[in-house]
Design a protein around this motif. Structure first.
Motif, PDB file in Angstrom:
ATOM      1  N   LEU A  17       0.744  -1.255  -0.044  1.00 35.46           N
ATOM      2  CA  LEU A  17       0.040   0.032   0.111  1.00 35.46           C
ATOM      3  C   LEU A  17       0.911   1.441   0.016  1.00 35.46           C
ATOM      4  CD1 LEU A  17      -3.115  -1.135   2.388  1.00 35.46           C
ATOM      5  CD2 LEU A  17      -2.864  -1.066  -0.156  1.00 35.46           C
ATOM      6  N   MET A  18       2.236   1.325   0.694  1.00 33.66           N
ATOM      7  CA  MET A  18       3.024   2.393   0.607  1.00 33.66           C
ATOM      8  C   MET A  18       3.555   2.671  -0.843  1.00 33.66           C
ATOM      9  SD  MET A  18       4.539   4.709   1.723  1.00 33.66           S
ATOM     10  CE  MET A  18       4.130   5.004   3.423  1.00 33.66           C
ATOM     11  N   ILE A  19       3.965   1.403  -1.389  1.00 36.25           N
ATOM     12  CA  ILE A  19       4.456   1.388  -2.761  1.00 36.25           C
ATOM     13  C   ILE A  19       3.348   2.017  -3.655  1.00 36.25           C
ATOM     14  CG2 ILE A  19       5.159  -0.089  -4.805  1.00 36.25           C
ATOM     15  CD1 ILE A  19       6.470  -1.904  -2.709  1.00 36.25           C
ATOM     16  N   ASP A  20       2.161   1.640  -3.500  1.00 37.16           N
ATOM     17  CA  ASP A  20       0.897   1.820  -4.300  1.00 37.16           C
ATOM     18  C   ASP A  20       0.926   3.560  -4.082  1.00 37.16           C
ATOM     19  OD1 ASP A  20      -1.299   1.411  -6.240  1.00 37.16           O
ATOM     20  OD2 ASP A  20      -2.429   2.082  -4.628  1.00 37.16           O
ATOM     21  N   ALA A  21       0.731   3.987  -2.985  1.00 35.53           N
ATOM     22  CA  ALA A  21       0.931   5.329  -2.714  1.00 35.53           C
ATOM     23  C   ALA A  21       2.047   6.212  -3.421  1.00 35.53           C
ATOM     24  CB  ALA A  21       0.609   5.640  -1.273  1.00 35.53           C
ATOM     25  N   LEU A  27       3.207   9.118 -10.564  1.00 39.14           N
ATOM     26  CA  LEU A  27       2.360   9.224 -11.598  1.00 39.14           C
ATOM     27  C   LEU A  27       1.774  10.536 -11.494  1.00 39.14           C
ATOM     28  CD1 LEU A  27       1.013   5.588 -11.666  1.00 39.14           C
ATOM     29  CD2 LEU A  27       2.389   6.664 -13.307  1.00 39.14           C
ATOM     30  N   ASP A  28       1.374  11.160 -10.427  1.00 43.28           N
ATOM     31  CA  ASP A  28       0.701  12.505 -10.675  1.00 43.28           C
ATOM     32  C   ASP A  28       1.809  13.508 -10.948  1.00 43.28           C
ATOM     33  OD1 ASP A  28      -1.366  14.428 -10.102  1.00 43.28           O
ATOM     34  OD2 ASP A  28      -0.173  15.110  -8.351  1.00 43.28           O
ATOM     35  N   ARG A  29       2.972  13.393 -10.673  1.00 43.02           N
ATOM     36  CA  ARG A  29       3.968  14.265 -11.061  1.00 43.02           C
ATOM     37  C   ARG A  29       4.421  13.931 -12.573  1.00 43.02           C
ATOM     38  NH1 ARG A  29       9.084  14.318 -12.149  1.00 43.02           N
ATOM     39  NH2 ARG A  29       9.321  12.105 -11.460  1.00 43.02           N
ATOM     40  N   LEU A  30       4.398  12.868 -12.917  1.00 38.11           N
ATOM     41  CA  LEU A  30       4.968  12.534 -14.415  1.00 38.11           C
ATOM     42  C   LEU A  30       3.781  12.651 -15.258  1.00 38.11           C
ATOM     43  CD1 LEU A  30       6.216   8.758 -13.820  1.00 38.11           C
ATOM     44  CD2 LEU A  30       7.608  10.856 -14.774  1.00 38.11           C
ATOM     45  N   SER A  31       2.536  12.812 -14.790  1.00 41.90           N
ATOM     46  CA  SER A  31       1.529  13.080 -15.847  1.00 41.90           C
ATOM     47  C   SER A  31       1.754  14.808 -16.255  1.00 41.90           C
ATOM     48  CB  SER A  31       0.189  13.054 -15.049  1.00 41.90           C
ATOM     49  OG  SER A  31      -0.065  14.156 -14.225  1.00 41.90           O
ATOM     50  N   GLN A  32       2.463  15.409 -15.535  1.00 42.29           N
ATOM     51  CA  GLN A  32       2.557  17.000 -16.157  1.00 42.29           C
ATOM     52  C   GLN A  32       4.023  16.947 -16.668  1.00 42.29           C
ATOM     53  OE1 GLN A  32       0.508  19.142 -14.986  1.00 42.29           O
ATOM     54  NE2 GLN A  32      -0.326  17.362 -14.220  1.00 42.29           N
ATOM     55  N   GLU A  33       4.750  16.003 -16.816  1.00 41.42           N
ATOM     56  CA  GLU A  33       6.442  16.076 -17.566  1.00 41.42           C
ATOM     57  C   GLU A  33       6.072  15.771 -19.072  1.00 41.42           C
ATOM     58  OE1 GLU A  33       9.046  17.206 -16.314  1.00 41.42           O
ATOM     59  OE2 GLU A  33       8.425  16.994 -14.398  1.00 41.42           O
ATOM     60  N   GLY A  34       6.951  16.430 -19.984  1.00 43.15           N
ATOM     61  CA  GLY A  34       7.290  15.831 -21.288  1.00 43.15           C
ATOM     62  C   GLY A  34       6.069  16.360 -22.137  1.00 43.15           C
ATOM     63  N   VAL A  59       2.682  -1.087 -13.337  1.00 42.08           N
ATOM     64  CA  VAL A  59       3.157  -1.863 -11.699  1.00 42.08           C
ATOM     65  C   VAL A  59       1.912  -1.690 -10.766  1.00 42.08           C
ATOM     66  CG1 VAL A  59       4.553  -1.143  -9.620  1.00 42.08           C
ATOM     67  CG2 VAL A  59       5.567  -1.066 -11.901  1.00 42.08           C
ATOM     68  N   ARG A  60       1.338  -0.653 -10.785  1.00 45.81           N
ATOM     69  CA  ARG A  60       0.207  -0.366  -9.684  1.00 45.81           C
ATOM     70  C   ARG A  60      -0.954  -1.543 -10.351  1.00 45.81           C
ATOM     71  NH1 ARG A  60      -2.449   4.974  -8.999  1.00 45.81           N
ATOM     72  NH2 ARG A  60      -2.901   4.185  -6.875  1.00 45.81           N
ATOM     73  N   GLN A  61      -1.150  -1.621 -11.557  1.00 42.59           N
ATOM     74  CA  GLN A  61      -2.329  -2.516 -11.818  1.00 42.59           C
ATOM     75  C   GLN A  61      -1.862  -3.877 -11.426  1.00 42.59           C
ATOM     76  OE1 GLN A  61      -2.385  -1.257 -16.025  1.00 42.59           O
ATOM     77  NE2 GLN A  61      -4.155   0.019 -15.920  1.00 42.59           N
ATOM     78  N   ALA A  62      -0.477  -4.359 -11.772  1.00 41.47           N
ATOM     79  CA  ALA A  62      -0.079  -5.876 -11.447  1.00 41.47           C
ATOM     80  C   ALA A  62      -0.202  -5.842  -9.970  1.00 41.47           C
ATOM     81  CB  ALA A  62       1.450  -5.663 -11.686  1.00 41.47           C
ATOM     82  N   GLY A  63      -0.046  -4.792  -9.117  1.00 38.76           N
ATOM     83  CA  GLY A  63      -0.267  -4.961  -7.795  1.00 38.76           C
ATOM     84  C   GLY A  63      -1.705  -5.132  -7.334  1.00 38.76           C
ATOM     85  N   TRP A  64      -2.637  -4.443  -7.912  1.00 35.14           N
ATOM     86  CA  TRP A  64      -4.015  -4.477  -7.806  1.00 35.14           C
ATOM     87  C   TRP A  64      -4.642  -5.868  -7.878  1.00 35.14           C
ATOM     88  CZ3 TRP A  64      -5.055   0.508 -11.252  1.00 35.14           C
ATOM     89  CH2 TRP A  64      -4.806   1.669 -10.360  1.00 35.14           C
ATOM     90  N   ALA A  65      -3.996  -6.507  -9.128  1.00 37.85           N
ATOM     91  CA  ALA A  65      -4.333  -7.675  -9.454  1.00 37.85           C
ATOM     92  C   ALA A  65      -4.022  -8.919  -8.670  1.00 37.85           C
ATOM     93  CB  ALA A  65      -3.760  -8.162 -10.869  1.00 37.85           C
ATOM     94  N   GLN A  66      -2.701  -8.548  -8.047  1.00 35.03           N
ATOM     95  CA  GLN A  66      -2.172  -9.610  -7.155  1.00 35.03           C
ATOM     96  C   GLN A  66      -2.944  -9.473  -5.506  1.00 35.03           C
ATOM     97  OE1 GLN A  66       1.789  -9.284  -8.946  1.00 35.03           O
ATOM     98  NE2 GLN A  66       1.696 -11.499  -8.528  1.00 35.03           N
ATOM     99  N   GLN A  71      -8.449  -6.966   0.691  1.00 36.43           N
ATOM    100  CA  GLN A  71      -7.199  -6.552   1.574  1.00 36.43           C
ATOM    101  C   GLN A  71      -6.843  -5.058   1.193  1.00 36.43           C
ATOM    102  OE1 GLN A  71      -3.957  -9.083   1.490  1.00 36.43           O
ATOM    103  NE2 GLN A  71      -5.308 -10.799   1.504  1.00 36.43           N
ATOM    104  N   ARG A  72      -6.785  -4.465   0.084  1.00 37.92           N
ATOM    105  CA  ARG A  72      -6.495  -3.152   0.039  1.00 37.92           C
ATOM    106  C   ARG A  72      -7.422  -2.244   0.586  1.00 37.92           C
ATOM    107  NH1 ARG A  72      -6.511  -4.536  -5.722  1.00 37.92           N
ATOM    108  NH2 ARG A  72      -8.085  -3.167  -5.998  1.00 37.92           N
ATOM    109  N   ASN A  73      -8.709  -2.568   0.746  1.00 41.27           N
ATOM    110  CA  ASN A  73      -9.757  -1.630   1.447  1.00 41.27           C
ATOM    111  C   ASN A  73      -9.858  -1.563   3.017  1.00 41.27           C
ATOM    112  OD1 ASN A  73     -10.149  -0.359  -1.145  1.00 41.27           O
ATOM    113  ND2 ASN A  73     -11.748  -2.040  -1.371  1.00 41.27           N
ATOM    114  N   GLN A  74      -9.200  -2.909   3.437  1.00 40.14           N
ATOM    115  CA  GLN A  74      -9.320  -3.027   5.007  1.00 40.14           C
ATOM    116  C   GLN A  74      -8.242  -1.818   5.711  1.00 40.14           C
ATOM    117  OE1 GLN A  74      -9.037  -7.027   5.990  1.00 40.14           O
ATOM    118  NE2 GLN A  74     -10.923  -7.445   5.080  1.00 40.14           N
ATOM    119  N   ARG A  75      -8.725  -1.571   6.989  1.00 38.07           N
ATOM    120  CA  ARG A  75      -7.781  -0.662   7.531  1.00 38.07           C
ATOM    121  C   ARG A  75      -6.433  -1.587   8.095  1.00 38.07           C
ATOM    122  NH1 ARG A  75      -7.700   4.447   6.782  1.00 38.07           N
ATOM    123  NH2 ARG A  75      -7.604   4.803   9.120  1.00 38.07           N
ATOM    124  N   ARG A  76      -7.108  -2.696   8.666  1.00 34.90           N
ATOM    125  CA  ARG A  76      -6.103  -3.506   9.383  1.00 34.90           C
ATOM    126  C   ARG A  76      -5.300  -4.804   8.402  1.00 34.90           C
ATOM    127  NH1 ARG A  76     -10.482  -3.779  13.313  1.00 34.90           N
ATOM    128  NH2 ARG A  76      -9.997  -2.122  14.698  1.00 34.90           N
TER     129      ARG A  76
END
Length: 152
Positions: A17-21, A27-34, A59-66, A71-76
């Protein structure tokens, strides 16, 4: 051309979840580049920046799939682990993002109550990057590719 080799890493869901965040921020920063204008005045994107954005999203999509959505939505999520299998280049982007965002200086003017949280988050990003490097080396990827998103 064959499929790129994937490298498996077992991560706590909280670390994913930290990697995803982190990748979301990147990605937000990259969306402004180039971006530029083509010969007709239409917006066009440098392929280098477009590829980095696509790589980060993959990468994010691969993580979401796995990592199951439940689990992604649970606080614990403490103690729950999942195996993630991105490619070497995808892991390179992850490690670069974690290390670069884990080494940012705290900007002047940040409210004091946020300073400790920012320090803790940076330390956690560095810890996860080091963990990934160790696991990837054990899995056969001793040199994680550098996928620098800060410039060309």
């Amino acid at each position: 051309m064959g499929r790129a080799t994937e490298y498996s890493v077992v991560l706590d869901v909280e670390d994913w979840l930290m990697i995803d965040a982190t990748l979301d921020d990147e990605l937000d920063r990259l969306s402004q580049e180039g971006w530029d204008q083509d010969d007709w005045g239409e917006p066009s994107r440098d392929p280098h920046w477009a590829e980095l954005s696509e790589l980060g999203l993959s990468v994010r999509q691969a993580g979401w799939a796995q990592v199951p959505e439940q689990q992604r939505n649970q606080r614990r999520t403490a103690g729950r682990a999942e195996t993630l299998t991105p490619t070497a280049r995808q892991w390179g982007l992850v490690v670069f993002a974690l290390e670069s965002r884990g080494s940012h200086q705290i900007p002047a003017g940040v409210r004091p109550e946020y300073v400790e949280m920012l320090k803790t988050t940076a330390a956690r990003r560095r810890r996860i990057a080091a963990l990934l490097r160790r696991q990837l080396a054990v899995g056969g990827l001793s040199q994680v590719p550098v996928v620098d998103t800060r410039g060309r």
